[in-house]
Design a protein around this motif. Structure first.
Motif: not given
Length: 79
Positions: A20-27, A44-47, A71-77
């Protein structure tokens, strides 16, 4: 040390294994590209970092400056 990223190209139902914590097409930021038994460790999506089958992902080559921004953007999300 350069940051490495992978893109998710598939995810399959693996019974009790949660996908559930990974999405196809996402980095995703790669922590360990050889975590043993055909697994990779990534954030993963959970951080948090977890193991996933390496066959689900392919590496993405990015310039260092773009990798840092991603990296910075994914950390903020994830926050």
């Amino acid at each position: 040390m350069a940051m490495k990223f992978v893109v998710c190209l598939e995810k399959q139902d693996l019974g009790d294994f949660s996908n559930d914590d990974v999405t196809v097409g996402r980095l995703y930021e790669l922590i360990d590209e050889d975590a043993g038994n055909g697994m990779v460790r990534l954030i993963d999506e959970s951080g948090e970092d977890y193991l996933y089958p390496s066959s689900w992902f392919e590496p993405i080559a990015l310039r260092d400056s773009i990798a840092l921004r991603l990296h910075d953007a994914l950390t903020r999300v994830a926050a």
